[in-house]
Design a protein around this motif. Structure first.
Motif, mmCIF file in Angstrom:
data_model
loop_
_atom_site.group_PDB
_atom_site.id
_atom_site.type_symbol
_atom_site.label_atom_id
_atom_site.label_comp_id
_atom_site.label_asym_id
_atom_site.label_seq_id
_atom_site.Cartn_x
_atom_site.Cartn_y
_atom_site.Cartn_z
ATOM 1 N N LEU A 292 67.186 44.629 -14.733
ATOM 2 C CA LEU A 292 66.920 45.526 -13.621
ATOM 3 C C LEU A 292 66.362 46.816 -14.198
ATOM 4 C CD1 LEU A 292 67.147 46.487 -10.682
ATOM 5 C CD2 LEU A 292 69.510 47.111 -11.161
ATOM 6 N N THR A 293 65.100 47.099 -13.887
ATOM 7 C CA THR A 293 64.476 48.353 -14.295
ATOM 8 C C THR A 293 63.953 49.020 -13.023
ATOM 9 O OG1 THR A 293 62.320 47.334 -14.661
ATOM 10 C CG2 THR A 293 63.811 47.393 -16.561
ATOM 11 N N PRO A 294 63.521 50.285 -13.100
ATOM 12 C CA PRO A 294 63.098 50.985 -11.878
ATOM 13 C C PRO A 294 62.003 50.271 -11.075
ATOM 14 C CG PRO A 294 63.368 52.546 -13.660
ATOM 15 C CD PRO A 294 63.541 51.180 -14.262
ATOM 16 N N ASN A 295 61.176 49.457 -11.715
ATOM 17 C CA ASN A 295 60.076 48.828 -10.986
ATOM 18 C C ASN A 295 60.241 47.326 -10.738
ATOM 19 O OD1 ASN A 295 58.566 51.252 -10.723
ATOM 20 N ND2 ASN A 295 58.055 51.087 -12.890
ATOM 21 N N THR A 296 61.438 46.817 -10.916
ATOM 22 C CA THR A 296 61.633 45.390 -10.655
ATOM 23 C C THR A 296 62.039 45.164 -9.201
ATOM 24 O OG1 THR A 296 63.921 45.505 -11.424
ATOM 25 C CG2 THR A 296 62.284 44.714 -13.016
ATOM 26 N N PHE A 297 61.772 43.970 -8.743
ATOM 27 C CA PHE A 297 62.163 43.536 -7.407
ATOM 28 C C PHE A 297 63.222 42.458 -7.563
ATOM 29 C CE2 PHE A 297 58.018 45.337 -6.803
ATOM 30 C CZ PHE A 297 58.041 45.874 -5.530
ATOM 31 N N PRO A 298 64.289 42.499 -6.763
ATOM 32 C CA PRO A 298 65.302 41.444 -6.857
ATOM 33 C C PRO A 298 64.780 40.125 -6.285
ATOM 34 C CG PRO A 298 65.917 43.060 -5.176
ATOM 35 C CD PRO A 298 64.646 43.534 -5.809
ATOM 36 N N VAL A 299 65.172 39.035 -6.934
ATOM 37 C CA VAL A 299 64.845 37.691 -6.451
ATOM 38 C C VAL A 299 66.096 37.162 -5.770
ATOM 39 C CG1 VAL A 299 64.165 35.354 -7.114
ATOM 40 C CG2 VAL A 299 63.238 37.312 -8.371
ATOM 41 N N ALA B 30 58.705 25.505 -6.199
ATOM 42 C CA ALA B 30 58.107 26.723 -6.783
ATOM 43 C C ALA B 30 59.176 27.645 -7.352
ATOM 44 C CB ALA B 30 57.277 27.463 -5.736
ATOM 45 N N SER B 31 60.366 27.645 -6.749
ATOM 46 C CA SER B 31 61.424 28.547 -7.235
ATOM 47 C C SER B 31 61.867 28.159 -8.646
ATOM 48 C CB SER B 31 62.615 28.583 -6.279
ATOM 49 O OG SER B 31 63.303 27.362 -6.277
ATOM 50 N N GLN B 32 61.605 26.923 -9.055
ATOM 51 C CA GLN B 32 61.945 26.504 -10.428
ATOM 52 C C GLN B 32 61.113 27.274 -11.458
ATOM 53 O OE1 GLN B 32 61.390 22.250 -10.351
ATOM 54 N NE2 GLN B 32 63.167 21.937 -9.040
ATOM 55 N N LEU B 33 59.931 27.734 -11.052
ATOM 56 C CA LEU B 33 59.081 28.513 -11.963
ATOM 57 C C LEU B 33 59.730 29.842 -12.335
ATOM 58 C CD1 LEU B 33 55.645 27.953 -10.167
ATOM 59 C CD2 LEU B 33 56.395 26.891 -12.302
ATOM 60 N N LEU B 34 60.638 30.321 -11.479
ATOM 61 C CA LEU B 34 61.319 31.591 -11.748
ATOM 62 C C LEU B 34 62.392 31.452 -12.825
ATOM 63 C CD1 LEU B 34 61.726 32.710 -8.049
ATOM 64 C CD2 LEU B 34 60.324 33.867 -9.765
ATOM 65 N N GLU B 35 62.754 30.227 -13.148
ATOM 66 C CA GLU B 35 63.751 29.932 -14.189
ATOM 67 C C GLU B 35 65.036 30.730 -13.994
ATOM 68 O OE1 GLU B 35 61.475 30.591 -17.767
ATOM 69 O OE2 GLU B 35 60.416 28.684 -17.518
ATOM 70 N N ASN B 36 65.488 30.813 -12.749
ATOM 71 C CA ASN B 36 66.736 31.496 -12.381
ATOM 72 C C ASN B 36 66.773 32.981 -12.728
ATOM 73 O OD1 ASN B 36 68.016 29.278 -11.140
ATOM 74 N ND2 ASN B 36 68.441 28.427 -13.173
ATOM 75 N N SER B 37 65.616 33.607 -12.901
ATOM 76 C CA SER B 37 65.568 35.049 -13.143
ATOM 77 C C SER B 37 66.041 35.776 -11.887
ATOM 78 C CB SER B 37 64.146 35.494 -13.475
ATOM 79 O OG SER B 37 63.727 34.878 -14.668
ATOM 80 N N HIS B 38 66.722 36.888 -12.074
ATOM 81 C CA HIS B 38 67.261 37.627 -10.938
ATOM 82 C C HIS B 38 66.358 38.768 -10.488
ATOM 83 C CE1 HIS B 38 70.930 35.345 -10.855
ATOM 84 N NE2 HIS B 38 71.007 35.471 -12.164
ATOM 85 N N PHE B 39 65.355 39.083 -11.312
ATOM 86 C CA PHE B 39 64.439 40.163 -10.989
ATOM 87 C C PHE B 39 63.033 39.751 -11.378
ATOM 88 C CE2 PHE B 39 68.551 41.971 -12.089
ATOM 89 C CZ PHE B 39 68.830 42.669 -10.919
#
Length: 121
Positions: free
Chosen positions: A70-77, A41-50
């Motif tokens: 990174l914006t005020p409403n993003t969550f870190p992955v 499932a983590s492959q669906l994130l395509e290595n995005s950091h947020f």
């Protein structure tokens, strides 16, 4: 001359056998507010950091929008050897949808979103 003793050895055979590896993408929503992706499932994130998170109350579904910025409403992955996770307790509390028990479901794609149903059915 002494008599020969008879021994009856019990072999060590653990009762637990390893379950076959789950090769399906799976996302868990934990009561502590973590969204956990298995390796597939983590492959669906395509290595995005947020990511941005959204909620669809009508369909009781969570939407995860991968992002590089990174914006005020993003969550870190956070990535780990066995997958990835997002700490999102604030998100779940905001919508009052923090689960009382583990929810495990197969993710689906909906446009740019990775979706997951928040019910165990």
């Amino acid at each position: 001359m002494s008599e020969e003793k008879t021994f009856s050895f019990t072999l060590f055979e653990p009762h637990r056998t390893r379950a076959p590896k789950n090769d399906e993408p799976l996302i868990e929503i934990r009561p502590n507010g973590r969204i956990v992706f298995n390796k597939k499932a983590s492959q669906l994130l395509e290595n995005s950091h947020f990511c941005m998170l959204g909620y669809d109350p009508e369909n009781k579904a969570l939407g995860i929008l991968p992002s590089e910025d990174l914006t005020p409403n993003t969550f870190p992955v956070r990535y780990a050897a066995k997958g990835a996770y997002i700490g999102a307790k604030k998100f779940f509390k905001h919508f009052e949808i923090l689960p009382s028990q583990l929810i495990e479901n197969t993710p689906f794609k909906s446009g740019q979103f990775i979706g997951i149903n928040l019910t165990n059915y």
